[in-house]
Design an enzyme around this catalytic site. Sequence first.
Site, PDB file in Angstrom:
ATOM      1  N   CYS B  79     -12.752 -31.681  43.456  1.00 39.07           N
ATOM      2  CA  CYS B  79     -11.723 -31.744  42.408  1.00 39.07           C
ATOM      3  C   CYS B  79     -11.360 -30.343  41.910  1.00 39.07           C
ATOM      4  CB  CYS B  79     -12.177 -32.676  41.286  1.00 39.07           C
ATOM      5  SG  CYS B  79     -10.824 -33.166  40.197  1.00 39.07           S
ATOM      6  N   HIS B 170     -14.835 -37.241  43.591  1.00 36.75           N
ATOM      7  CA  HIS B 170     -16.140 -36.811  43.088  1.00 36.75           C
ATOM      8  C   HIS B 170     -17.288 -37.559  43.758  1.00 36.75           C
ATOM      9  CE1 HIS B 170     -14.492 -34.404  39.809  1.00 36.75           C
ATOM     10  NE2 HIS B 170     -13.602 -35.364  39.627  1.00 36.75           N
ATOM     11  N   GLU B 172     -20.197 -36.761  43.741  1.00 34.74           N
ATOM     12  CA  GLU B 172     -21.377 -36.621  42.877  1.00 34.74           C
ATOM     13  C   GLU B 172     -21.461 -37.713  41.811  1.00 34.74           C
ATOM     14  OE1 GLU B 172     -18.682 -34.798  42.870  1.00 34.74           O
ATOM     15  OE2 GLU B 172     -18.114 -34.156  40.840  1.00 34.74           O
TER      16      GLU B 172
END
Lengths: 293, 197
Positions: B79, B170, B172
Amino acid sequence: METGTDRVKRGLAEMLKGGVIMDVVNAEQAMIAEEAGAVAVMALERVPADIRSQGGVARMADPEKIQEIIDSVSIPVMGKVRIGHFVEAQVLQSLGVDYVDESEVLTPADEENHIDKWAFTTPFVCGARNLGEALRRIGEGAAMIRTKGEAGTGNVVEAVRHMRTMNREIRALTTMEEGELMTAAKSMGAPFDLVREVAASGRLPVVNFAAGGIATPADAALMMQLGCDGVFVGSGIFKSTDPAPRARAIVESVTFYDTPETIAKVSRGLGEAMVGIEMGTLEDSELLQTRGW
Amino acid sequence: MATVGVLALQGDVREHANAIQAAGGMWTPVRHPEDLDGIDALILPGGESTTIGRLAGIYGLIEPLRAAIADGLPTLGTCAGMIFLAAGMMQGEQVQLGVLDVIVERNAFGRQNESFEANLEVAGFDRPFRAVFIRAPWVVKVGGGVEVVATVDDHPVMVRQGNILASSFHPELTSDVRIHTMVLQAAESRDPRDGER
């Protein structure tokens, strides 16, 4: 494609971590904030210090003003609504605001109920003084928490109290055995499943920022060292004598919160901080943090 | 075991750290140029790209980051990290590393209300990846050496160029660590001589 999921709502708050969210009342201030490195701006009609001194009913800002701020910056824009005023929240959602703050700084619209935040695609941030209050808000759908502090005072003492209280209560939960958690949930008035989650993880399930009374780079770093994920600065920037350098300094002190040499360097020559208010001089009726429950 | 440096100026550093640990690696925060010494891979996290770019400029990280990535350090940007790696943007100007030959458009999918999650087909993966897009950018133009790894409605949202991997979304934020595992594998298979800068 799914919009408005928990992960998407809480996720934006994760992206704001280690950052500073600044109160602004017009496009010019919003651009100063963005230029200084703010991760988001809070669009409002009056900063808390002015709400405090001018009195009257404080409401959601004029949509035209919010639109003007949205159009002026590329970073996320947040907006405040009155506690329980779900129509103000619907309006902000329709304007495309990125986060709604159901805020005690504005005059409450409902003295019993907060907004059902699950009903919205736009995520919400809410203030809390302790763990029970934080978990009630999360139970209602808040995707981010902030300390209430005492807004518009330039005095960090209440934010410190709220953060320390929350840390202490979280620590206490982690030492309890399973059989004690229901009593803990009952005594703090918090949803049982969230109490269990915090007891297991040792942290809030959402991001927790500091807010209320932060006026200097050292105040911001103090809140970070106490374990906050980032800070809101309300009146502290645009009520100081020279906002831009102070805004930049607070941004840097949040990133390097554990490096005193950097905080010393960025704190030099910032001019006068906003004039603060000593808590003992405020009547109970003047406190904003006791609004909501 | 490989150690991954996570740029820790602002953003979701903790989620990347957790993902690296879940994938079997170690991590260390990167705030100063000297923090780049001894790391085997680098992650540029999600966050606000204007904030991260500005802080990287003030604290002297731009040239050291460019040099380390140009030197072959396996790098993942997510991002804001993708925007920071890119060569340019469709609108506006901000500090960028310019090591990834793509032009990006910020907030391309819209504002937060348009943020979404979806199952994404990623080249080389045998099952879809649950991808979380938050006020996400997409890639508008790709240079010659850039491979598009995933798209949404024909817009590239994940690209690879040599040692650099970048995603609009994302990885993560989910428990699926396949992308972080790719970073660790790249770190471990890197010629050890490259690491002696």
